[in-house]
Design a protein around this motif. Structure first.
Motif, PDB file in Angstrom:
ATOM      1  N   LEU A 168      63.906  56.239  54.760  1.00 41.98           N
ATOM      2  CA  LEU A 168      63.184  57.300  53.714  1.00 41.98           C
ATOM      3  C   LEU A 168      63.039  56.725  52.423  1.00 41.98           C
ATOM      4  N   GLU A 169      63.993  55.802  52.171  1.00 45.92           N
ATOM      5  CA  GLU A 169      63.680  55.122  50.684  1.00 45.92           C
ATOM      6  C   GLU A 169      62.586  54.189  50.690  1.00 45.92           C
ATOM      7  N   GLN A 170      62.276  53.598  51.865  1.00 45.42           N
ATOM      8  CA  GLN A 170      60.808  52.831  51.836  1.00 45.42           C
ATOM      9  C   GLN A 170      59.716  53.733  51.735  1.00 45.42           C
ATOM     10  N   ILE A 171      59.830  54.994  52.439  1.00 46.96           N
ATOM     11  CA  ILE A 171      58.714  56.060  52.201  1.00 46.96           C
ATOM     12  C   ILE A 171      58.305  56.284  50.758  1.00 46.96           C
ATOM     13  N   PHE A 172      59.513  56.489  50.476  1.00 48.61           N
ATOM     14  CA  PHE A 172      59.607  57.324  48.763  1.00 48.61           C
ATOM     15  C   PHE A 172      59.067  56.183  47.929  1.00 48.61           C
ATOM     16  N   SER A 173      59.471  54.770  48.078  1.00 45.58           N
ATOM     17  CA  SER A 173      59.001  53.730  47.437  1.00 45.58           C
ATOM     18  C   SER A 173      57.566  53.743  47.237  1.00 45.58           C
ATOM     19  N   ILE A 174      56.850  53.664  48.601  1.00 47.21           N
ATOM     20  CA  ILE A 174      55.501  53.862  48.473  1.00 47.21           C
ATOM     21  C   ILE A 174      54.832  54.859  47.959  1.00 47.21           C
ATOM     22  N   LEU A 175      55.319  56.215  47.729  1.00 45.36           N
ATOM     23  CA  LEU A 175      54.821  57.194  47.065  1.00 45.36           C
ATOM     24  C   LEU A 175      55.104  56.990  45.695  1.00 45.36           C
ATOM     25  N   ASN A 176      56.212  56.352  45.470  1.00 39.59           N
ATOM     26  CA  ASN A 176      56.493  56.265  43.876  1.00 39.59           C
ATOM     27  C   ASN A 176      55.176  55.250  43.343  1.00 39.59           C
ATOM     28  N   ALA A 177      55.085  54.161  44.034  1.00 36.82           N
ATOM     29  CA  ALA A 177      54.190  53.112  43.813  1.00 36.82           C
ATOM     30  C   ALA A 177      52.584  53.730  43.628  1.00 36.82           C
ATOM     31  N   ALA A 178      52.224  54.767  44.427  1.00 36.15           N
ATOM     32  CA  ALA A 178      51.108  55.520  44.474  1.00 36.15           C
ATOM     33  C   ALA A 178      51.137  56.512  43.190  1.00 36.15           C
ATOM     34  N   SER A 179      52.298  56.998  42.951  1.00 35.58           N
ATOM     35  CA  SER A 179      52.255  57.777  41.800  1.00 35.58           C
ATOM     36  C   SER A 179      52.252  57.263  40.393  1.00 35.58           C
ATOM     37  N   PHE A 180      52.663  55.971  40.403  1.00 38.83           N
ATOM     38  CA  PHE A 180      52.531  55.003  39.165  1.00 38.83           C
ATOM     39  C   PHE A 180      50.860  54.522  38.898  1.00 38.83           C
ATOM     40  N   THR A 181      50.574  54.238  40.285  1.00 43.54           N
ATOM     41  CA  THR A 181      49.082  53.943  40.141  1.00 43.54           C
ATOM     42  C   THR A 181      48.154  55.103  39.533  1.00 43.54           C
TER      43      THR A 181
END
Length: 304
Positions: A168-181
């Protein structure tokens, strides 16, 4: 009378700079839509974490005939080794940390594998004996998964102990990256909106330089002169903010709830209530930025 005069000046300014006002509306709309999307994405990540972390299981994978490692030196886990793991799960040491657990056999794992990868060619090459027999454990507190790992990892017949939260942490890391973008793009667009509002106000002031000169001669205060220009910026920005709010509501209503929630019913998504929290924030941000940039632009112009 003074208020009516100010409104008249605002209307005159908006009519004289229609193209620039439209540009301000569009830039504000796009930038604040990105801001709203970033806020919603962070809300979504928070909801998914609270939803999935409580459901995340710890998987105790038993050795198969093809497993490597010291614990699997004797090949596939024997019934005695499987029973030893169950005894450890039921022991006074681990029982207080465990909510519930169940055992998945080769056949059950193979059935689940076929359902998960139905239509994929990989199902033709995988047999039941290649899939691990597994204890699936739900913890009272998912944060204490390390206790289970330390207790079971060294037992004979145990290939590995895996906390599903690591996936799950990997998925949330991708979502966080999209959010920061999205936040980065929104910040750039907001800068563009501020500059455009300032430019619009200065052009509006320049086109009315004769009227401003007359106002100064008759003793009009700077505040009286500045107010119509500030209101012009705020009105244009508010239109863009309202459009951005409508776009955010539409995204949540028709895409998130109307599509994602239907296609992925096993998770939690942001709702209309969340969008109604974001919309006032966008309107407030748009109004404040417009007021500040317009105030700065017209103040500098009057000093020239």
């Amino acid at each position: 009378m003074r208020f009516a005069l100010i409104l008249g000046e605002v209307g005159t300014g908006l009519r004289r700079n229609v193209s620039m006002v439209v540009s301000v509306v569009l830039v504000t709309f796009i930038s604040l839509t990105f801001v709203g999307a970033a806020i919603l994405l962070q809300m979504q990540i928070g909801q998914m974490k609270s939803f999935w972390y409580d459901r995340a299981q710890v998987a105790v994978y038993m050795c198969t005939a093809t497993s490597g490692g010291e614990n699997c030196a004797s090949g596939e886990a024997s019934p005695d080794q499987i029973a030893a793991v169950q005894a450890q799960l039921d022991s006074p040491t681990l029982a207080p940390f465990i909510d519930q657990y169940y055992f998945e056999t080769h056949e059950q794992a193979f059935e689940n594998f076929q359902e998960q990868f139905a239509g994929n060619a990989v199902t033709e090459y995988v047999t039941a004996d290649l899939l691990n027999q597994t204890y699936w454990v739900n913890l009272v507190d998912p944060e204490q998964s390390a206790v289970l790992s330390e207790s079971l990892s060294g037992l004979a017949g145990v290939e590995s102990v895996v906390d599903q939260r690591s996936y799950l942490e990997q998925i949330f890391s991708i979502l966080n990256a999209a959010s920061f973008t999205a936040i980065g793009v929104a910040a750039l667009m907001l800068v563009a909106a501020v500059l455009l509002i300032a430019t619009t106000i200065r052009l509006s002031a320049f086109s009315r330089r004769r009227e401003l000169g007359i106002m100064r001669l008759v003793g009009a205060s700077n505040r009286f002169i500045q107010t119509p220009f500030i209101l012009e910026g705020i009105i244009a920005s508010l239109i863009g903010s309202v459009l951005a709010g409508a776009a955010i509501w539409a995204i949540v209503r028709f895409f998130v709830q109307g599509y994602l929630a239907v296609e992925l019913p096993f998770t939690s998504f942001v709702s209309d209530t969340d969008s109604f929290i974001v919309i006032p924030i966008l309107i407030l941000v748009g109004a404040v930025l417009a007021a500040l940039s317009a105030k700065f632009a017209i103040t500098r112009y009057l000093k020239v």
